[in-house]
Design an enzyme around this catalytic site. Structure first.
Site, PDB file in Angstrom:
ATOM      1  N   ARG A  42       0.882  -1.176   0.000  1.00  0.00           N
ATOM      2  CA  ARG A  42       0.000   0.000   0.000  1.00  0.00           C
ATOM      3  C   ARG A  42       0.916   1.221   0.000  1.00  0.00           C
ATOM      4  O   ARG A  42       1.480   1.601   1.039  1.00  0.00           O
ATOM      5  CB  ARG A  42      -0.919  -0.010   1.214  1.00  0.00           C
ATOM      6  N   HIS A  95      -6.782   0.971  -7.061  1.00  0.00           N
ATOM      7  CA  HIS A  95      -7.156   0.289  -5.823  1.00  0.00           C
ATOM      8  C   HIS A  95      -7.963  -0.961  -6.191  1.00  0.00           C
ATOM      9  O   HIS A  95      -9.165  -1.051  -5.936  1.00  0.00           O
ATOM     10  CB  HIS A  95      -7.976   1.213  -4.936  1.00  0.00           C
ATOM     11  N   GLN A 139     -10.205  -2.920  -3.540  1.00  0.00           N
ATOM     12  CA  GLN A 139     -11.475  -2.270  -3.252  1.00  0.00           C
ATOM     13  C   GLN A 139     -12.499  -2.617  -4.322  1.00  0.00           C
ATOM     14  O   GLN A 139     -13.672  -2.873  -4.022  1.00  0.00           O
ATOM     15  CB  GLN A 139     -11.292  -0.760  -3.169  1.00  0.00           C
ATOM     16  N   ASP A 185     -16.640   8.801  -3.017  1.00  0.00           N
ATOM     17  CA  ASP A 185     -15.434   8.693  -2.190  1.00  0.00           C
ATOM     18  C   ASP A 185     -15.038  10.094  -1.754  1.00  0.00           C
ATOM     19  O   ASP A 185     -15.599  11.094  -2.237  1.00  0.00           O
ATOM     20  CB  ASP A 185     -14.312   8.019  -2.987  1.00  0.00           C
ATOM     21  N   CYS A 241     -16.272   3.764  -0.147  1.00  0.00           N
ATOM     22  CA  CYS A 241     -15.204   2.834   0.215  1.00  0.00           C
ATOM     23  C   CYS A 241     -14.632   3.100   1.602  1.00  0.00           C
ATOM     24  O   CYS A 241     -13.875   2.272   2.125  1.00  0.00           O
ATOM     25  CB  CYS A 241     -14.103   2.857  -0.832  1.00  0.00           C
ATOM     26  N   ARG A 264     -14.310  -6.510   1.806  1.00  0.00           N
ATOM     27  CA  ARG A 264     -12.864  -6.464   1.585  1.00  0.00           C
ATOM     28  C   ARG A 264     -12.227  -7.758   2.106  1.00  0.00           C
ATOM     29  O   ARG A 264     -11.335  -8.332   1.474  1.00  0.00           O
ATOM     30  CB  ARG A 264     -12.250  -5.252   2.308  1.00  0.00           C
TER      31      ARG A 264
END
Length: 301
Positions: free
Chosen positions: A104, A131, A134, A222, A260, A288
């Site tokens: 990450r 991502h 996600q 988001d 998210c 997730r």
């Protein structure tokens, strides 16, 4: 899988994507029934974090435990990411210790370097460009809620950021009709739109939220100000005026709402919408765990 790594969701074929989602559903059922599913017993995941996260760390670490394996957290200072040891040396060294690497990081190129030099699978846990983990959770959630992807319409509203870009590719793979609504300065990358078109149907893009929600089955948003963008906060809030997911925007619509997380309540979405019956953001967050377990098992087995 035909790919050794997952740097973005289109490293999967359509068939592989559906297989991962099917496996995720199986793991979710197994966990609910308290059934053993230790498919990665004795395996170790190395987790490289340049950017902190609640959901990414806990879901990957818990997922490896539930699969019978082990996860090792490696923060930026633990591995001197970007200072001292070259990243290619880190990749080759970690390959001697762990069975998979999740990274990450800010710069997408760092994930690419890890994948180039590692002898084990590398999973992109988030970069500034993408991502994919996600997106796997998002697609799992949509399929759970709506039963399939056929004739599903989703509106993304807000920033054309890394989450939006991976989601656009995922929707193209899955066959979801996607509309992306952003201010002119924050469109998704045109190269991503072209990639989506090659995978399936390219998203419709617009800068005007009016009329984009009425026929949507899902509305997704988001944050407007992501980590590392704090110095542009005032400018961003001004540009995103009129793009908030609120009761007025959703009036007359039965759409589910996704986010998210973490959410900046009162900015891109209101508290009342997050807490409403139409909100599926916490199902999305839970997924997730299940989606990443399926991905890890598919890559590592």
């Amino acid at each position: 899988m035909t790919a050794d790594h997952l740097l973005d969701v289109d490293d999967l074929s359509r068939e592989e994507l559906f297989a991962v989602l099917d496996r995720a559903e199986g793991y979710k059922r197994a966990l609910a029934a308290d059934e053993d599913h230790g498919d990665l017993a004795g395996k170790t995941l190395g987790m490289l974090f340049q950017k902190p996260s609640t959901r990414t760390r806990v879901s990957f670490e818990t997922g490896m435990t539930q699969l019978g394996g082990h996860a090792v957290f490696l923060g930026e200072d633990d591995i001197h990411l970007g200072r001292g040891e070259p990243l290619k040396d880190t990749a080759r060294t970690l390959s001697r210790y762990v069975d998979c690497v999740m990274a990450r990081v800010f710069d997408h190129e760092n994930c690419e370097v890890l994948a180039e030099y590692a002898d084990v699978p590398v999973v992109n846990g988030l970069t500034d460009d993408a991502h994919p983990c996600q997106t796997l959770a998002d697609l799992l959630t949509i399929r759970e809620e709506l039963g399939a992807f056929d004739d599903v319409s989703v509106t993304w509203i807000g920033d054309g950021n890394n989450v939006a870009q991976s989601f656009a590719l995922g929707c193209a793979l899955a066959g979801i009709d996607l509309t992306v609504v952003t201010p002119p300065e924050h469109r998704i990358d045109e190269a991503v739109v072209e990639r989506a078109g090659e995978l399936g149907e390219a998203p419709e893009t617009t800068t005007d939220p009016e009329g984009t929600i009425a026929d949507a089955d899902v509305v997704y948003t988001d944050v407007w100000v992501s980590m590392g963008q704090e110095d542009t906060r005032d400018t961003r809030l001004e540009r995103f005026e009129g793009f908030q997911v609120n009761e007025d925007l959703l009036a007359g619509s039965d759409a589910r709402v996704m986010h998210c997380l973490p959410a900046h309540r009162g900015e891109e979405i209101t508290d009342s919408v997050v807490e409403s019956e139409r909100s599926i953001v916490f199902d999305q967050a839970e997924n997730r765990l299940h989606a990443q377990k399926a991905l890890l098992a598919t890559l590592v087995e």
